[in-house]
Write an enzyme that holds these catalytic residues in place. Structure first.
Site, mmCIF file in Angstrom:
data_model
loop_
_atom_site.group_PDB
_atom_site.id
_atom_site.type_symbol
_atom_site.label_atom_id
_atom_site.label_comp_id
_atom_site.label_asym_id
_atom_site.label_seq_id
_atom_site.Cartn_x
_atom_site.Cartn_y
_atom_site.Cartn_z
ATOM 1 N N GLU A 177 -21.751 -15.313 2.235
ATOM 2 C CA GLU A 177 -21.205 -15.127 0.885
ATOM 3 C C GLU A 177 -20.024 -14.149 0.893
ATOM 4 O OE1 GLU A 177 -22.449 -13.993 -3.729
ATOM 5 O OE2 GLU A 177 -23.784 -13.440 -2.089
ATOM 6 N N LYS A 214 -21.723 -19.538 0.288
ATOM 7 C CA LYS A 214 -21.810 -19.237 -1.137
ATOM 8 C C LYS A 214 -20.477 -18.632 -1.540
ATOM 9 C CE LYS A 214 -24.515 -16.942 -4.748
ATOM 10 N NZ LYS A 214 -25.824 -16.406 -5.147
#
Length: 296
Positions: A177, A214
């Site tokens: 992420e 992500k």
């Protein structure tokens, strides 16, 4: 349940239930639990676990539209319905993930401008082994990009992949992420840099293995199509990044193949004071909205 298949093919989204540390009091206030209602970390995490348990046990949470859930370490170690939280999720057909990062370094740490790298994780192998033993499928690790700084973005991606490889060696699937702040200037340009850096390092993922990504919903719709289609990528999920549920869903729906992994977007209208019926109806409405945007 074939967890890998569910993430690859499931028609739904991943719920982010992993607020931790400094973000927990804010999450509790948003839920209607004020600071004076708890004292110390144990009571604070007890209150947030009550909220997460209420979400997980809500009938609408296991209706097939939520295909995964990201947990904070203390939530993973807690119980829901007398079972470990990961097992309670698995029994509901939901794939469990765990947040593993320990927070962010200050911007500029290491000489890299415009980004916030992850702090060291000295006990990561032990955490990963424990998570694997509890049935957890994957991890999530967050760092932040605040400006289109090529060196900083390269450093963020390099660190994310290094941690991701450690996760893979422990038998879990990493969800990298590198969040791009939606408030950043020049975000469209920086997101292209981010995509290029990820594409450079994807060939380093071992044969037969896959990672997840992500990412912030890009300024340019479908910018991440090449990542979504890449054989080394199991799935690309979107964070809500501070957008309201409605804004995030509207933007996500324009990005084919990208599914939601929202926190604020899922929880923003839930309150501790709601009756069970009110709580379930509110959660169900949010799930329906986010699910529709994820499968658009």
């Amino acid at each position: 349940m074939d967890m890998k298949k569910q993430i690859a093919e499931g028609k739904g989204f991943i719920a982010a239930l992993d607020q931790s540390g400094g973000s927990t009091p804010k999450a509790l206030r948003g839920y209607g639990v004020e600071d004076h209602e708890w004292s110390g970390d144990d009571e604070m995490f007890g209150k947030i676990h009550e909220m997460r348990s209420r979400i997980i046990t809500s009938p609408c949470f296991s209706n097939g539209k939520v295909i995964g859930a990201i947990l904070f370490e203390k939530t993973m170690d807690g119980k829901v319905d007398g079972k470990t939280t990961p097992q309670a999720l698995i029994d509901r057909g939901i794939v469990p993930f765990i947040k593993i990062d320990k927070g962010l370094e200050d911007e500029g740490f290491g000489g890299f401008g415009g980004v916030q790298l992850m702090k060291p994780m000295p006990d990561l192998d032990a955490l990963l082994k424990r998570a694997k033993g509890l049935g957890v499928f994957g991890t999530k690790e967050r760092s932040v990009i605040n400006e289109a700084n090529a060196e900083g973005i390269a450093a963020i991606v390099k660190q994310q992949f290094e941690i991701g490889m450690q996760v893979l060696r422990n038998g879990l699937v990493p969800m990298l992420e590198p969040e791009y702040s939606i408030k950043a200037q020049g975000r469209a340009e920086g997101e292209k840099m981010l995509k290029d850096e990820i594409l450079k390092l994807l060939p380093t993922v071992p044969e037969g293995e896959q990672i997840m990504l992500k990412l912030s919903i890009p300024v340019e719709a479908n910018l991440y199509a090449e990542l979504i289609e890449h054989p080394k990528v199991l799935a690309v999920v979107a964070l809500s990044g501070g957008y309201s549920t409605e804004e995030a869903c509207e933007k996500l729906a324009k990005n084919k193949g990208m599914i939601a992994s929202f926190s604020r977007g899922l929880l923003q209208d839930l309150r501790a004071q709601q009756s069970d019926d009110e709580f379930d109806d509110t959660l169900s409405a949010a799930i329906d909205l986010i699910h529709a945007a994820s499968v658009a």
